[in-house]
Design a protein around this motif. Structure first.
Motif, mmCIF file in Angstrom:
data_model
loop_
_atom_site.group_PDB
_atom_site.id
_atom_site.type_symbol
_atom_site.label_atom_id
_atom_site.label_comp_id
_atom_site.label_asym_id
_atom_site.label_seq_id
_atom_site.Cartn_x
_atom_site.Cartn_y
_atom_site.Cartn_z
ATOM 1 N N PRO A 165 42.650 9.617 23.582
ATOM 2 C CA PRO A 165 41.304 9.741 24.127
ATOM 3 C C PRO A 165 41.336 9.812 25.641
ATOM 4 O O PRO A 165 42.054 9.052 26.276
ATOM 5 C CB PRO A 165 40.604 8.477 23.637
ATOM 6 N N GLN A 166 40.660 10.754 26.165
ATOM 7 C CA GLN A 166 40.632 10.943 27.612
ATOM 8 C C GLN A 166 39.500 10.111 28.181
ATOM 9 O O GLN A 166 38.364 10.226 27.759
ATOM 10 C CB GLN A 166 40.406 12.418 27.880
ATOM 11 N N ARG A 167 39.845 9.273 29.110
ATOM 12 C CA ARG A 167 38.821 8.448 29.739
ATOM 13 C C ARG A 167 37.841 9.339 30.499
ATOM 14 O O ARG A 167 38.185 10.416 30.929
ATOM 15 C CB ARG A 167 39.462 7.465 30.705
ATOM 16 N N ASN A 168 36.652 8.794 30.667
ATOM 17 C CA ASN A 168 35.598 9.514 31.366
ATOM 18 C C ASN A 168 35.253 10.809 30.646
ATOM 19 O O ASN A 168 34.863 11.795 31.248
ATOM 20 C CB ASN A 168 36.001 9.801 32.817
ATOM 21 N N ARG A 169 35.435 10.792 29.364
ATOM 22 C CA ARG A 169 35.178 11.997 28.581
ATOM 23 C C ARG A 169 33.868 11.812 27.851
ATOM 24 O O ARG A 169 33.628 10.777 27.257
ATOM 25 C CB ARG A 169 36.311 12.212 27.586
ATOM 26 N N ASN A 170 33.057 12.823 27.894
ATOM 27 C CA ASN A 170 31.781 12.801 27.191
ATOM 28 C C ASN A 170 31.850 13.719 25.989
ATOM 29 O O ASN A 170 32.321 14.843 26.097
ATOM 30 C CB ASN A 170 30.660 13.277 28.120
ATOM 31 N N THR A 171 31.384 13.211 24.898
ATOM 32 C CA THR A 171 31.285 14.010 23.685
ATOM 33 C C THR A 171 29.825 14.015 23.283
ATOM 34 O O THR A 171 29.138 13.005 23.435
ATOM 35 C CB THR A 171 32.125 13.369 22.558
ATOM 36 N N ARG A 191 30.532 8.337 25.296
ATOM 37 C CA ARG A 191 31.323 8.371 26.530
ATOM 38 C C ARG A 191 32.449 7.359 26.445
ATOM 39 O O ARG A 191 32.214 6.182 26.147
ATOM 40 C CB ARG A 191 30.433 8.056 27.725
ATOM 41 N N HIS A 192 33.646 7.835 26.696
ATOM 42 C CA HIS A 192 34.809 6.959 26.772
ATOM 43 C C HIS A 192 34.947 6.548 28.223
ATOM 44 O O HIS A 192 35.317 7.353 29.073
ATOM 45 C CB HIS A 192 36.054 7.694 26.273
ATOM 46 N N THR A 242 35.976 4.606 31.764
ATOM 47 C CA THR A 242 37.180 4.151 32.463
ATOM 48 C C THR A 242 37.030 2.654 32.764
ATOM 49 O O THR A 242 35.909 2.122 32.781
ATOM 50 C CB THR A 242 37.361 4.900 33.800
ATOM 51 N N ASN A 281 27.932 13.112 33.728
ATOM 52 C CA ASN A 281 28.725 13.036 34.966
ATOM 53 C C ASN A 281 27.959 13.598 36.153
ATOM 54 O O ASN A 281 28.521 14.329 36.968
ATOM 55 C CB ASN A 281 30.057 13.782 34.805
#
Ligand code: FES
Length: 153
Positions: A38-44, A56-57, A59, A106
């Motif tokens: 999982p990529q941090r600061n990633r929005n799905t 949102r993952h 950080t 973001n």
């Protein structure tokens, strides 16, 4: 010997209809984010009941800054901890609480979401920080069904 089709069924024939499969919750969706890396600061974004849901993952810095905000600074005071099941993951409805536009991820002065319709700014906890929206982004019902599996609804 052939059986009379009008007669009552024998004990063997008188079986119940097969049990239907367990009823699935039609309003729940599997919103499992990518599990392995999982990529941090990633929005799905997924859809639930026809409406956008943001996942949102976050950080470690985003989590720390969200937790550090004083309730006095907030228009709709809610602690970050009260808005998440797991601090790494924020799950919110993607609908601005002003008049229902879909905010942009973001973006905005607080790094969370910005609603371009009338200029509402949300932080990375989905809390309203600036602009005309009166309330924080709504939290939908959801639960983790595994280490990285998420069920919305
Ligand atoms: Fe988002 Fe008005 S609908 S600021």
């Amino acid at each position: 010997m052939a059986r009379d089709p009008t007669s009552t069924p024998s004990r063997r024939e008188h079986k119940r209809a097969p049990t239907p499969p367990p009823r699935h919750r039609r309003d729940a969706i599997d919103a499992t984010p990518p599990p392995r890396h999982p990529q941090r600061n990633r929005n799905t974004q997924v859809k639930w009941r026809g409406k956008p849901v943001f996942i949102r993952h976050r950080t470690p810095d985003e989590i720390a800054s969200s937790e550090a905000v004083s309730l006095d600074e907030l228009r709709d005071p809610e602690t970050d901890a009260s808005r998440v099941e797991s601090s790494e993951w924020l799950v919110v409805m993607g609908i601005c609480t002003h008049l229902g536009c879909v905010p942009i991820a973001n973006a905005g002065d607080y790094g969370g979401w910005f609603c371009p319709c009338h200029g509402s700014h949300y932080d990375v906890s989905g809390r309203i920080r600036k602009g005309p929206a009166p309330l924080n982004l709504e939290i939908p019902p959801y639960k983790f069904t595994g280490d990285a599996n998420l069920l919305v609804g």
